[in-house]
Design a protein around this motif. Sequence first.
Motif, PDB file in Angstrom:
ATOM      1  N   ALA A  21      76.029  32.981  34.638  1.00 43.91           N
ATOM      2  CA  ALA A  21      76.719  31.696  34.795  1.00 43.91           C
ATOM      3  C   ALA A  21      75.721  30.618  34.390  1.00 43.91           C
ATOM      4  N   GLY A  22      76.230  29.470  33.938  1.00 47.65           N
ATOM      5  CA  GLY A  22      75.309  28.380  33.576  1.00 47.65           C
ATOM      6  C   GLY A  22      74.670  28.619  32.225  1.00 47.65           C
ATOM      7  N   TRP A  23      73.351  28.351  32.118  1.00 48.25           N
ATOM      8  CA  TRP A  23      72.726  28.364  30.790  1.00 48.25           C
ATOM      9  C   TRP A  23      72.781  29.727  30.118  1.00 48.25           C
ATOM     10  N   ARG A  26      76.236  30.386  28.820  1.00 46.86           N
ATOM     11  CA  ARG A  26      76.509  29.560  27.629  1.00 46.86           C
ATOM     12  C   ARG A  26      75.771  30.109  26.412  1.00 46.86           C
TER      13      ARG A  26
END
Length: 380
Positions: A21-23, A26
């Motif tokens: 999740a998050g960086w 992405r």
Amino acid sequence: MTDVPADMPVARGRGNSGGFAGWNARLIASRRFQKWAAGSFLTRRIVRREGEALFDLLAGFCHSQILSALVQFEMPGKLMNAPMTAEELSVQCNVPLDRMVILVRAATALGLLKRKRGGKIGLTRRSAALVGVPGLQAMIRHHDILYRDLADPAAFFRGETETELASFWPYVFGGDMEPRAAAAYSDLMAQSLELVADDTLRSVDLSNVKTLLDVGGGSGAFLAAAGREFPHLNLMLFDLPEVAPSAQPRFERAGVAGRSTILGGSFLNDPIPSGADAISLIRVLYDHSDSTVTALLAKCFDALPAGGRLIISEPMLGGDVPERAGDVYFALYTLAMKTGKTRSLLEIKALCEAAGFEISASPAPFRPFITRCLEARKRL
Ligand SMILES: CC(C)=CCC/C(C)=C/CC/C(C)=C/C=C/C(C)=C/C=C/C=C(C)/C=C/C=C(C)/C=C/C=C(C)/C=C/CC(C)(C)O
Ligand SMILES: C[S@@+](CC[C@H](N)C(=O)[O-])C[C@H]1O[C@@H](n2cnc3c(N)ncnc32)[C@H](O)[C@@H]1O
């Protein structure tokens, strides 16, 4: 009681190895990173593996339909004695040759058929095993219902689908049922019980039990198996009045009728009969709501003597670690049925403890896709 424990470690589920999740999520979602990773010697194997896994998930419904087609065309039975050419299969199954070739190739890719020397098509270990699993082909055939129920998954999960499965097993509601229909449902249930009985009797030792009462015992398949394995065991069966009598011929065939008692009644309205030192609930709890299960377990508690044993056997959720059979197949199946739900071992333990039982064993399951067992005891 919640289905997803608040402390469920999200990263431990299969195919969810990193908890992204998050960086980092992405990064993996970025097309540039994907192109780079597919080209790099260090990461390209992971890229291919993740892609294949995603592809298998999106194509899973095609896989199931190939299996269903083989069963509908009775190909496992036809190929049991000798392999056949695609032409022979085309004639025997009434499928145009060009389409039969496509089906055979697909089933071969899925490990269900095998091309033999000389171009004939034969069974694999997996498809040969399929023929011997009691009731499995009938189960696969009845999946057309669940398949239709799941056709719009968003509506299904929102609870907007009028599911057909909700009326497939009418006795689950304890409702009106004519005896012939009851016998047909009980037959499918009894066939599919055979492996459940095998795995339950593998996990649970009944050598110290004098009388076993199987509540929701259907047409007696579990008691017949238990009675065969434990010749000293007295057998009592309790099920709906429309269903329970179907156990008599089975008990006679199994040679256990002389030590068996069949009782008709509903655990919704009647007490559970006393007189047994162990009660089994085989694939019963997941048909029902928490409130029904709570009341049923309380009645079982009342019916048992001090020290009496309660044996629960049914497919369960994976609990902390969601697993494919319980959390995918059985959870969706029972959701479509609308009467009950698949529960985790911990949830069932909690319901038993709330009824006054103490948990005595939860043996590791042999095949979690068949069943999982839990044993509890009424304190001495
Ligand atoms: C001989 C040579 C050459 C080699 C030997 C190598 C060797 C030892 C091979 C072993 C081969 C072998 C014997 C394989 C056996 C495989 C077996 C037994 C497979 C069993 C599979 C069982 C399955 C897939 C069961 C599925 C069960 C399902 C889908 C049950 C569904 C139940 C439902 C929906 C119940 C509903 C009840 C309700 C209504 C919710 O209350
Ligand atoms: C999923 S089947 C399991 C049958 C058998 N134990 C097996 O595993 O094959 C559930 C059983 O519970 C019985 N049942 C459902 N509601 C009941 C009730 N209110 N009282 C008694 N039995 C009930 C059904 O008739 C059915 O035989």
